[in-house]
Design a protein around this motif. Structure first.
Motif, PDB file in Angstrom:
ATOM      1  N   ALA A 104      -5.247  -5.307  -2.360  1.00 44.60           N
ATOM      2  CA  ALA A 104      -4.634  -4.303  -2.149  1.00 44.60           C
ATOM      3  C   ALA A 104      -4.987  -3.272  -0.866  1.00 44.60           C
ATOM      4  O   ALA A 104      -3.545  -3.914   0.025  1.00 44.60           O
ATOM      5  CB  ALA A 104      -4.581  -3.219  -3.134  1.00 44.60           C
ATOM      6  N   LEU A 105      -6.208  -3.556  -0.336  1.00 42.67           N
ATOM      7  CA  LEU A 105      -6.206  -2.914   0.692  1.00 42.67           C
ATOM      8  C   LEU A 105      -5.784  -3.722   2.207  1.00 42.67           C
ATOM      9  O   LEU A 105      -4.976  -2.658   3.134  1.00 42.67           O
ATOM     10  CB  LEU A 105      -8.068  -1.926   0.897  1.00 42.67           C
ATOM     11  CG  LEU A 105      -8.679  -1.664   1.918  1.00 42.67           C
ATOM     12  CD1 LEU A 105      -7.738  -0.333   2.168  1.00 42.67           C
ATOM     13  CD2 LEU A 105      -9.954  -1.528   2.052  1.00 42.67           C
ATOM     14  N   GLY A 106      -5.710  -4.890   2.299  1.00 41.16           N
ATOM     15  CA  GLY A 106      -5.705  -5.411   2.910  1.00 41.16           C
ATOM     16  C   GLY A 106      -4.165  -5.651   3.080  1.00 41.16           C
ATOM     17  O   GLY A 106      -3.650  -6.098   4.330  1.00 41.16           O
ATOM     18  N   SER A 107      -3.329  -5.739   1.788  1.00 42.14           N
ATOM     19  CA  SER A 107      -2.513  -6.232   2.354  1.00 42.14           C
ATOM     20  C   SER A 107      -1.470  -4.384   2.994  1.00 42.14           C
ATOM     21  O   SER A 107      -0.661  -4.793   3.473  1.00 42.14           O
ATOM     22  CB  SER A 107      -1.501  -5.698   0.866  1.00 42.14           C
ATOM     23  OG  SER A 107      -0.390  -5.817   0.721  1.00 42.14           O
ATOM     24  N   VAL A 108      -1.924  -3.006   2.597  1.00 39.64           N
ATOM     25  CA  VAL A 108      -1.859  -2.296   3.179  1.00 39.64           C
ATOM     26  C   VAL A 108      -2.293  -2.018   4.735  1.00 39.64           C
ATOM     27  O   VAL A 108      -1.245  -1.704   5.274  1.00 39.64           O
ATOM     28  CB  VAL A 108      -2.360  -1.284   2.578  1.00 39.64           C
ATOM     29  CG1 VAL A 108      -1.913   0.134   3.341  1.00 39.64           C
ATOM     30  CG2 VAL A 108      -1.631  -0.737   1.049  1.00 39.64           C
ATOM     31  N   ILE A 109      -3.537  -2.360   4.664  1.00 39.78           N
ATOM     32  CA  ILE A 109      -3.740  -2.864   6.237  1.00 39.78           C
ATOM     33  C   ILE A 109      -2.904  -3.458   6.955  1.00 39.78           C
ATOM     34  O   ILE A 109      -2.569  -3.329   8.266  1.00 39.78           O
ATOM     35  CB  ILE A 109      -4.821  -3.068   6.797  1.00 39.78           C
ATOM     36  CG1 ILE A 109      -6.280  -1.555   5.867  1.00 39.78           C
ATOM     37  CG2 ILE A 109      -5.537  -3.108   8.436  1.00 39.78           C
ATOM     38  CD1 ILE A 109      -7.918  -1.972   6.021  1.00 39.78           C
ATOM     39  N   GLY A 110      -2.317  -4.402   6.479  1.00 45.03           N
ATOM     40  CA  GLY A 110      -1.530  -5.425   7.307  1.00 45.03           C
ATOM     41  C   GLY A 110      -0.124  -5.005   7.648  1.00 45.03           C
ATOM     42  O   GLY A 110       0.436  -5.277   8.157  1.00 45.03           O
ATOM     43  N   CYS A 111       0.679  -3.849   6.096  1.00 48.31           N
ATOM     44  CA  CYS A 111       1.600  -3.342   6.282  1.00 48.31           C
ATOM     45  C   CYS A 111       1.094  -2.314   8.491  1.00 48.31           C
ATOM     46  O   CYS A 111       2.080  -1.838   8.888  1.00 48.31           O
ATOM     47  CB  CYS A 111       2.067  -2.372   5.479  1.00 48.31           C
ATOM     48  SG  CYS A 111       2.434  -3.100   4.072  1.00 48.31           S
ATOM     49  N   PHE A 112       0.435  -1.990   7.708  1.00 50.23           N
ATOM     50  CA  PHE A 112       0.323  -0.892   8.974  1.00 50.23           C
ATOM     51  C   PHE A 112       0.669  -1.367  10.192  1.00 50.23           C
ATOM     52  O   PHE A 112       0.925  -1.239  11.384  1.00 50.23           O
ATOM     53  CB  PHE A 112      -0.919  -0.096   8.876  1.00 50.23           C
ATOM     54  CG  PHE A 112      -1.583   1.008  10.390  1.00 50.23           C
ATOM     55  CD1 PHE A 112      -0.643   2.494  10.495  1.00 50.23           C
ATOM     56  CD2 PHE A 112      -2.612   0.413  11.238  1.00 50.23           C
ATOM     57  CE1 PHE A 112      -0.993   2.827  11.268  1.00 50.23           C
ATOM     58  CE2 PHE A 112      -2.896   1.682  12.269  1.00 50.23           C
ATOM     59  CZ  PHE A 112      -1.697   2.940  12.344  1.00 50.23           C
ATOM     60  N   PHE A 113      -0.596  -2.687  10.580  1.00 49.54           N
ATOM     61  CA  PHE A 113      -0.329  -3.816  12.042  1.00 49.54           C
ATOM     62  C   PHE A 113       1.287  -4.121  12.271  1.00 49.54           C
ATOM     63  O   PHE A 113       1.588  -4.070  13.124  1.00 49.54           O
ATOM     64  CB  PHE A 113      -1.394  -4.642  12.018  1.00 49.54           C
ATOM     65  CG  PHE A 113      -2.697  -3.661  12.627  1.00 49.54           C
ATOM     66  CD1 PHE A 113      -3.373  -3.068  13.870  1.00 49.54           C
ATOM     67  CD2 PHE A 113      -3.739  -3.598  11.515  1.00 49.54           C
ATOM     68  CE1 PHE A 113      -4.262  -2.499  14.227  1.00 49.54           C
ATOM     69  CE2 PHE A 113      -5.105  -2.603  11.885  1.00 49.54           C
ATOM     70  CZ  PHE A 113      -4.780  -2.218  12.938  1.00 49.54           C
TER      71      PHE A 113
END
Length: 169
Positions: A104-113
């Motif tokens: 889940a964290l990877g998906s959110v950080i990916g969205c930010f970048f």
């Protein structure tokens, strides 16, 4: 609905969304070629090599986080399928929750970048934000607003789900 089917459904959805975002990453990389001119007529409004470099960096970082998220989600699905009979094991529960949290964290950080990279795509195609072009500001503002609103709903939901899952372990 059983715990394993909830995991399965959530993980399938996460992988599907990450796949769509990964496509967006590769579309963005197509705009990182040197010497591209913006649609703005002013020479000083063309995005320079630094913006193209940052676009590539943000796209690669976003892709890395989406890949991390998808691989962890797929691994977690396999983990659940393999250890279905041992779903109550404390150590396996902790492993599952950690994988789910990182996915889940990877998906959110990916969205930010990905959001940052899309702003650079806008600057490359429509002109730098510092030039004040209305089209550039509308496009960049739309990206910022839509992604931020989506994350405002997504992040608390994911945090609540993770809270429930962590509380059960």
């Amino acid at each position: 609905m059983s715990s394993t089917s909830i995991y399965d459904k959530g993980l399938d959805d996460l992988v599907n969304v990450n796949s769509l975002f990964t496509i967006a990453v590769f579309i963005g990389l197509a705009y990182a070629t040197p010497g591209q001119r913006s649609l703005d007529d002013r020479e000083e409004c063309n995005a320079g090599a630094s913006i193209s470099r940052r676009l590539v960096i943000y796209e690669v970082v976003a892709f890395s986080f989406f890949l991390l998220s998808s691989l962890l989600a797929k691994t977690l699905k396999m983990h659940i399928a393999i250890f279905k009979d041992e779903f109550k094991s404390k150590i396996l529960q902790i492993i599952r929750v950690v994988m789910l949290t990182l996915a889940a964290l990877g998906s959110v950080i990916g969205c930010f970048f990905l959001q940052l990279s899309m702003i650079h795509v806008v600057e490359i195609r429509l002109g730098r934000l510092s030039c004040g072009s209305p089209a550039t500001w509308i496009a960049a503002g739309t990206v910022m607003t839509v992604v931020s609103v989506a994350l405002i709903f997504y992040v608390p939901t994911v945090v609540y789900i993770l809270y429930l899952v962590w509380r059960q372990t």
